[in-house]
Design an enzyme around this catalytic site. Structure first.
Site, PDB file in Angstrom:
ATOM      1  N   VAL A 168       0.836  -1.197   0.000  1.00  0.00           N
ATOM      2  CA  VAL A 168       0.000   0.000   0.000  1.00  0.00           C
ATOM      3  C   VAL A 168       0.876   1.254   0.000  1.00  0.00           C
ATOM      4  O   VAL A 168       0.601   2.223  -0.719  1.00  0.00           O
ATOM      5  CB  VAL A 168      -0.952  -0.014   1.207  1.00  0.00           C
ATOM      6  CG1 VAL A 168      -1.867   1.202   1.176  1.00  0.00           C
ATOM      7  CG2 VAL A 168      -1.784  -1.292   1.225  1.00  0.00           C
ATOM      8  N   ASP A 169       1.944   1.234   0.806  1.00  0.00           N
ATOM      9  CA  ASP A 169       2.840   2.388   0.850  1.00  0.00           C
ATOM     10  C   ASP A 169       3.352   2.748  -0.537  1.00  0.00           C
ATOM     11  O   ASP A 169       3.376   3.924  -0.921  1.00  0.00           O
ATOM     12  CB  ASP A 169       4.042   2.089   1.752  1.00  0.00           C
ATOM     13  CG  ASP A 169       3.717   2.254   3.227  1.00  0.00           C
ATOM     14  OD1 ASP A 169       2.759   2.974   3.552  1.00  0.00           O
ATOM     15  OD2 ASP A 169       4.424   1.666   4.055  1.00  0.00           O
ATOM     16  N   ARG A 170       3.775   1.760  -1.294  1.00  0.00           N
ATOM     17  CA  ARG A 170       4.389   2.045  -2.593  1.00  0.00           C
ATOM     18  C   ARG A 170       3.337   2.396  -3.650  1.00  0.00           C
ATOM     19  O   ARG A 170       3.563   3.274  -4.491  1.00  0.00           O
ATOM     20  CB  ARG A 170       5.266   0.879  -3.029  1.00  0.00           C
ATOM     21  CG  ARG A 170       6.452   0.695  -2.086  1.00  0.00           C
ATOM     22  CD  ARG A 170       7.448  -0.330  -2.596  1.00  0.00           C
ATOM     23  NE  ARG A 170       8.488  -0.562  -1.616  1.00  0.00           N
ATOM     24  CZ  ARG A 170       9.574   0.196  -1.459  1.00  0.00           C
ATOM     25  NH1 ARG A 170       9.751   1.251  -2.235  1.00  0.00           N
ATOM     26  NH2 ARG A 170      10.469  -0.095  -0.544  1.00  0.00           N
TER      27      ARG A 170
END
Length: 403
Positions: A168-170
Site C-alpha cells: 500500500v505504501d508504494r
C-alpha cells in the site's frame, strides 16, 4: 540529461516509506528534493543490514536523489526555516496527519501565505471528512482495511495474511507522485498552486476493488464479490520436476496451443469446461489442478522452451539474489553500480520509465543524516554564523567529521 522535472524544487517533510517513495519518484524524474529529517533521523534509516549506522538498505532505496537537512520543527527557529524553504519550493510533501501539520504551524494556509503557487501534498491514512480522519495508518493496517488480508484468508485456510511487501505504501506513493505532477501541470497552465490530498484508504481501495468488487458492482448484488481465478487455491507457481514455474495459459489461443503441444488438440473443442474464457473461470479450480499435474512431468527448462515456442506467457520463479544474474536485466543494465561517498560500492535498481526527450541522468546518492544541511540553508539565505547558531540551539545538525 536532467529529467522531465528538472527545475522543480520539492520540500520533503515525509518519513518511513510511503511519502519518501513518492518524493524519490519525483527525484528520479529530475526534481531537486530536500529531505527534512528530525534530529534522530528517519526511522527507516535503521532497518536492515548496513555498513554504517543509519544507512540501511530500505533507506538507501527510498531516498536516493535527495539532500538531507536536519530541522527540529517543534522549535520556532526550525519552523521559520521550514517556511523559508517552502517559500522557494514548488512542492511540499508531508505524511503526518493534517492536524499535526496544523499544530506545527505548517498547515496549508500558513504555507500558502508565504508561497501561493506551492503544490501542498499530503499522503496520510484517511480522508479528512470521515470518522477515521484522525486515525494513524500503516501499510499492514491498510492491507487489513482494504480487504487484502481477508482475500488472502480465502486462499489460505481462513487465516488472513499480509502480502510481504510495503504494497500500500508504494502504490499510494506512486499515486501521490502522479497527483503532484498533475498539480504542477495545472499550475503551469493557470499559475495557481493548490492543496493535494492523497489518503491511503481511499487511494488503495480502487486497486483492490477493480479486481474483486465483482457482483457487488450491481444493485442488487449478483454475488459477494471476488475474482474467482485470483482466489483459486491453484493460482500459484507450478511445481516442475526440478523447481517451479509461473505460466499463464489464459486466452483461447493459449489453450489451443497448450493442448496441441501436449497432443490433445481436440480438448478445447470437445470439453465444455474449456469452451471459452467464462467457462474456464467457472471451472478454474479443477482446471488449475489439472495443469498442476501436467506441469510436474517436465523440468523447468523444458517447460520454458515449450512455452516460448507456443507463445504462452511464462517465467521461472526467481529468488531475490538470482535477479542479479537474470539475462534480461543484465542486457538492459537494470542494476547500476554506485560508489557511495560513505557506504562504498552499492548496487541499485534503475528507473523503470524512460523519456525519449528528457531522459534522466546521474542520480544523487541517498544522503547521510544532515549531510547537506549547511548548503541547503545557505541557498535559503542563511549566513554561516546563522547556521552555526541554529546548530548550537539544536535546531539543525551539521555533518560531523567522517559523516
Amino acid at each position: 540529461m536532467p529529467g522531465p522535472l528538472d527545475g522543480i524544487r520539492v520540500l520533503d517533510l515525509t518519513s518511513t516509506l510511503m511519502g519518501p517513495y513518492a518524493t524519490q519518484t519525483l527525484a528520479d524524474m529530475g526534481a531537486e528534493v530536500v529531505k527534512v529529517e528530525p534530529p534522530e533521523g528517519d526511522i527507516v534509516r535503521h532497518i536492515g543490514p548496513s555498513r554504517n549506522a543509519g544507512m540501511g538498505p530500505i533507506f538507501l532505496n527510498t531516498n536516493r536523489g535527495k539532500q538531507s537537512l536536519v530541522l527540529d520543527l517543534k522549535k520556532p527557529d526550525g519552523l521559520a526555516a521550514a517556511l523559508r524553504l517552502a517559500a522557494r519550493s514548488d512542492v511540499l510533501v508531508y505524511n503526518l496527519r493534517p492536524h499535526s501539520m496544523e499544530k506545527l504551524g505548517l498547515g496549508y494556509e500558513a504555507v500558502a501565505k508565504v508561497n501561493p503557487r506551492i503544490v501542498y501534498a499530503g499522503v496520510y491514512g484517511f480522508g479528512q471528512d470521515g470518522p477515521y480522519a484522525a486515525l494513524p495508518a500503516y501499510d499492514d493496517l491498510m492491507q487489513g482495511a482494504t480487504g487484502v488480508a481477508a482475500l488472502n484468508a480465502r486462499i489460505h485456510g481462513g487465516t488472513p495474511g499480509y502480502v510481504p511487501l510495503g504494497l500500500v505504501d508504494r502504490i499510494v506513493g506512486l499515486a501521490a507522485s502522479g497527483a503532484i505532477s498533475a498539480a504542477l501541470l495545472h499550475r503551469e497552465k493557470t499559475g495557481q498552486g493548490q492543496r493535494v490530498d492523497v489518503p491511503m484508504f481511499e487511494t488503495m481501495l480502487p486497486f483492490v476493488l477493480g479486481d474483486h468488487l465483482g457482483g457487488l458492482s450491481y444493485d442488487p448484488p449478483l454475488d459477494q464479490g471476488g475474482y474467482a481465478r485470483m482466489l483459486s487455491p491453484g493460482r500459484r507457481p507450478y511445481r516442475t520436476r526440478d523447481g517451479w514455474i509461473c505460466a499463464m495459459v489464459y486466452t483461447d489461443k493459449h489453450w489451443r496451443a497448450f493442448c496441441a503441444g501436449l497432443g490433445m488438440p481436440d480438448l478445447v473443442a470437445t470439453d465444455p469446461r474449456f469452451a471459452d474464457h467464462g467457462a474456464r473461470i467457472a471451472h478454474i479450480d479443477e482446471i488449475l489442478d489439472m495443469v498442476s499435474g501436467i506441469m510436474a512431468q517436465r523440468d523447468t527448462a523444458e517447460w520454458m522452451e515449450f512455452f516460448i515456442k507456443a507463445d504462452i506467457p511464462a517465467m521461472p520463479v526467481n529468488e531475490i539474489a538470482a535477479l542479479f544474474d537474470d539475462p534480461h536485466l543484465r542486457a538492459t543494465g537494470f542494476f547500476e553500480d554506485e560508489d557511495h561517498p560513505t557506504e562504498g560500492r552499492l548496487r541499485r535498481p534503475a528507473i523503470g520509465p524512460r523519456w525519449s526527450g528528457s531522459p534522466t541522468g546521474e542520480r544523487r546518492a541517498a544522503p547521510r543524516l544532515g549531510a547537506d544541511g549547511a548548503a541547503v540553508l545557505r541557498d535559503a539565505g542563511y549566513t554561516q554564523d546563522e547556521i552555526a547558531q541554529l546548530a548550537a540551539l539544536g535546531v539543525t545538525r551539521l555533518p560531523e567529521s567522517g559523516d
